[in-house]
Motif scaffolding. Structure first.
Motif, PDB file in Angstrom:
ATOM      1  N   GLY A   6       6.400  14.994   6.757  1.00 20.83           N
ATOM      2  CA  GLY A   6       5.812  15.357   5.477  1.00 20.83           C
ATOM      3  C   GLY A   6       5.489  14.201   4.552  1.00 20.83           C
ATOM      4  O   GLY A   6       5.128  14.423   3.403  1.00 20.83           O
ATOM      5  N   VAL A   7       5.605  12.970   5.002  1.00 19.76           N
ATOM      6  CA  VAL A   7       5.363  11.804   4.149  1.00 19.76           C
ATOM      7  C   VAL A   7       3.871  11.542   3.997  1.00 19.76           C
ATOM      8  O   VAL A   7       3.114  11.606   4.962  1.00 19.76           O
ATOM      9  CB  VAL A   7       6.070  10.549   4.719  1.00 19.76           C
ATOM     10  N   THR A   8       3.461  11.236   2.767  1.00 16.90           N
ATOM     11  CA  THR A   8       2.096  10.807   2.488  1.00 16.90           C
ATOM     12  C   THR A   8       2.152   9.420   1.874  1.00 16.90           C
ATOM     13  O   THR A   8       2.890   9.188   0.920  1.00 16.90           O
ATOM     14  CB  THR A   8       1.397  11.769   1.508  1.00 16.90           C
ATOM     15  N   ILE A   9       1.363   8.514   2.447  1.00 18.86           N
ATOM     16  CA  ILE A   9       1.201   7.165   1.906  1.00 18.86           C
ATOM     17  C   ILE A   9      -0.280   7.051   1.602  1.00 18.86           C
ATOM     18  O   ILE A   9      -1.096   6.989   2.517  1.00 18.86           O
ATOM     19  CB  ILE A   9       1.668   6.087   2.902  1.00 18.86           C
ATOM     20  N   GLY A  10      -0.638   7.089   0.300  1.00 17.91           N
ATOM     21  CA  GLY A  10      -2.048   7.225  -0.006  1.00 17.91           C
ATOM     22  C   GLY A  10      -2.522   6.585  -1.282  1.00 17.91           C
ATOM     23  O   GLY A  10      -1.781   5.958  -2.020  1.00 17.91           O
ATOM     24  N   VAL A  11      -3.799   6.811  -1.522  1.00 22.41           N
ATOM     25  CA  VAL A  11      -4.491   6.246  -2.672  1.00 22.41           C
ATOM     26  C   VAL A  11      -4.238   7.115  -3.900  1.00 22.41           C
ATOM     27  O   VAL A  11      -4.111   8.333  -3.799  1.00 22.41           O
ATOM     28  CB  VAL A  11      -6.008   6.105  -2.382  1.00 22.41           C
ATOM     29  N   PRO A  19      -0.582   1.702  -1.586  1.00 25.39           N
ATOM     30  CA  PRO A  19       0.687   0.981  -1.627  1.00 25.39           C
ATOM     31  C   PRO A  19       0.826  -0.079  -0.531  1.00 25.39           C
ATOM     32  O   PRO A  19       0.229   0.029   0.537  1.00 25.39           O
ATOM     33  CB  PRO A  19       1.742   2.069  -1.409  1.00 25.39           C
ATOM     34  N   ILE A  20       1.653  -1.058  -0.838  1.00 31.67           N
ATOM     35  CA  ILE A  20       2.123  -2.024   0.155  1.00 31.67           C
ATOM     36  C   ILE A  20       3.605  -1.738   0.320  1.00 31.67           C
ATOM     37  O   ILE A  20       4.367  -1.744  -0.655  1.00 31.67           O
ATOM     38  CB  ILE A  20       1.901  -3.472  -0.308  1.00 31.67           C
ATOM     39  N   ILE A  21       3.992  -1.468   1.550  1.00 38.18           N
ATOM     40  CA  ILE A  21       5.384  -1.168   1.851  1.00 38.18           C
ATOM     41  C   ILE A  21       5.922  -2.333   2.669  1.00 38.18           C
ATOM     42  O   ILE A  21       5.387  -2.636   3.730  1.00 38.18           O
ATOM     43  CB  ILE A  21       5.500   0.172   2.612  1.00 38.18           C
ATOM     44  N   LYS A  22       6.951  -2.968   2.157  1.00 40.92           N
ATOM     45  CA  LYS A  22       7.491  -4.158   2.824  1.00 40.92           C
ATOM     46  C   LYS A  22       8.430  -3.769   3.970  1.00 40.92           C
ATOM     47  O   LYS A  22       8.345  -2.665   4.488  1.00 40.92           O
ATOM     48  CB  LYS A  22       8.148  -5.061   1.791  1.00 40.92           C
ATOM     49  N   GLY A  55      -0.724   4.908  -4.842  1.00 40.05           N
ATOM     50  CA  GLY A  55      -1.222   4.025  -5.880  1.00 40.05           C
ATOM     51  C   GLY A  55      -1.094   2.563  -5.518  1.00 40.05           C
ATOM     52  O   GLY A  55      -0.563   2.202  -4.475  1.00 40.05           O
ATOM     53  N   LYS A  56      -1.574   1.733  -6.410  1.00 35.73           N
ATOM     54  CA  LYS A  56      -1.558   0.281  -6.231  1.00 35.73           C
ATOM     55  C   LYS A  56      -0.176  -0.241  -6.614  1.00 35.73           C
ATOM     56  O   LYS A  56       0.028  -0.778  -7.704  1.00 35.73           O
ATOM     57  CB  LYS A  56      -2.648  -0.350  -7.096  1.00 35.73           C
ATOM     58  N   ILE A  57       0.780  -0.008  -5.720  1.00 33.90           N
ATOM     59  CA  ILE A  57       2.172  -0.367  -5.972  1.00 33.90           C
ATOM     60  C   ILE A  57       2.733  -1.099  -4.769  1.00 33.90           C
ATOM     61  O   ILE A  57       2.115  -1.137  -3.704  1.00 33.90           O
ATOM     62  CB  ILE A  57       3.031   0.886  -6.280  1.00 33.90           C
ATOM     63  N   GLU A  58       3.925  -1.640  -4.942  1.00 30.04           N
ATOM     64  CA  GLU A  58       4.611  -2.338  -3.864  1.00 30.04           C
ATOM     65  C   GLU A  58       6.031  -1.807  -3.761  1.00 30.04           C
ATOM     66  O   GLU A  58       6.751  -1.744  -4.762  1.00 30.04           O
ATOM     67  CB  GLU A  58       4.622  -3.833  -4.156  1.00 30.04           C
ATOM     68  N   ARG A  67      -6.020   5.290 -11.526  1.00 31.34           N
ATOM     69  CA  ARG A  67      -7.343   5.152 -12.143  1.00 31.34           C
ATOM     70  C   ARG A  67      -7.578   3.694 -12.515  1.00 31.34           C
ATOM     71  O   ARG A  67      -6.641   2.967 -12.825  1.00 31.34           O
ATOM     72  CB  ARG A  67      -7.436   5.984 -13.405  1.00 31.34           C
ATOM     73  N   GLY A  68      -8.849   3.317 -12.541  1.00 35.38           N
ATOM     74  CA  GLY A  68      -9.221   1.973 -12.962  1.00 35.38           C
ATOM     75  C   GLY A  68      -8.527   0.897 -12.156  1.00 35.38           C
ATOM     76  O   GLY A  68      -8.487   0.953 -10.930  1.00 35.38           O
ATOM     77  N   ASP A  69      -7.929  -0.079 -12.854  1.00 33.80           N
ATOM     78  CA  ASP A  69      -7.244  -1.188 -12.190  1.00 33.80           C
ATOM     79  C   ASP A  69      -5.997  -0.749 -11.431  1.00 33.80           C
ATOM     80  O   ASP A  69      -5.518  -1.463 -10.559  1.00 33.80           O
ATOM     81  CB  ASP A  69      -6.839  -2.261 -13.215  1.00 33.80           C
ATOM     82  N   LYS A  70      -5.474   0.405 -11.767  1.00 30.39           N
ATOM     83  CA  LYS A  70      -4.265   0.889 -11.108  1.00 30.39           C
ATOM     84  C   LYS A  70      -4.561   1.715  -9.854  1.00 30.39           C
ATOM     85  O   LYS A  70      -3.655   2.145  -9.165  1.00 30.39           O
ATOM     86  CB  LYS A  70      -3.419   1.705 -12.080  1.00 30.39           C
ATOM     87  N   ARG A  71      -5.836   1.935  -9.565  1.00 29.07           N
ATOM     88  CA  ARG A  71      -6.203   2.707  -8.373  1.00 29.07           C
ATOM     89  C   ARG A  71      -6.029   1.832  -7.140  1.00 29.07           C
ATOM     90  O   ARG A  71      -6.457   0.693  -7.108  1.00 29.07           O
ATOM     91  CB  ARG A  71      -7.643   3.198  -8.457  1.00 29.07           C
ATOM     92  N   GLY A  72      -5.382   2.374  -6.145  1.00 34.42           N
ATOM     93  CA  GLY A  72      -5.202   1.615  -4.917  1.00 34.42           C
ATOM     94  C   GLY A  72      -4.229   2.260  -3.950  1.00 34.42           C
ATOM     95  O   GLY A  72      -3.850   3.416  -4.108  1.00 34.42           O
TER      96      GLY A  72
END
Length: 181
Positions: free
Chosen positions: A107-112, A122-125, A138-141, A115-120
């Motif tokens: 059931g995991v979703t890794i997705g976009v 994820p990077i998962i280390k 989102g644009k997160i790490e 909004r704006g500069d925060k749209r993106g």
């Protein structure tokens, strides 16, 4: 070979022989098709050969997606020793980056998202465990050695060695993923 590291991880968890795992484990089927497709995608083959091979690999990916409920596009970047704990409902964005030795549950979703500069995406280390039905978007790490608890919505970056839970996910402690991976 990356797929060998995946098989070794599955063997470590189950204690079953590789052949039995390859025949019976849906997550391993999806990873196998992803690894082959990603190899073709990253290869320097001439376009005349590469494009038809990618088309064939896309057909296999769709078939795997239909029978397993696991969607891993060939353009995603996934490190060695990747483990999918259970069958189905897994969506990974085509531009996702996932490090080495990560585990995800059903059931995991890794997705976009965003909004704006925060749209993106994820990077998962490395050494990250993502629990059942969690969404990382989102644009997160997500830092090294993190745990994302089941049913969490992660929309903010998470520092190394953190455990997060909730909607939206919040850090609840600094315990690492040791014991989960």
């Amino acid at each position: 070979m990356l797929f060998k590291s995946d098989i070794l991880k599955y063997k470590k968890y189950s204690g079953k022989p590789a052949l039995i795992l390859i025949i019976t484990t849906q997550g391993l089927w999806a990873i196998c098709v992803y690894r082959i497709s990603n190899f073709i995608y990253k290869s320097n083959l001439p376009k005349l050969i590469k494009k038809p091979l990618l088309l064939i690999s896309i057909l296999f990916q769709k078939w795997i997606e239909i029978i397993t409920g696991i969607s891993i596009p060939y353009s995603a970047s996934i490190g060695k020793s990747f483990y999918i704990g259970h069958f189905g409902g897994i969506i990974i964005n085509a531009k996702s980056v996932i490090g080495d030795n990560c585990n995800i549950s059903q059931g995991v979703t890794i997705g976009v998202s965003g909004r704006g500069d925060k749209r993106g995406i994820p990077i998962i280390k490395n050494n990250v465990y993502i629990g059942a039905n969690a969404v990382v978007a989102g644009k997160i790490e997500i830092g090294n050695n993190c745990v994302v608890a089941a049913n969490s919505l992660v929309i903010n970056s998470i520092e190394d060695n953190s455990t997060v839970i909730g909607v939206p996910a919040k850090i609840i402690n600094k315990n690492s993923s040791i014991g989960y991976i």
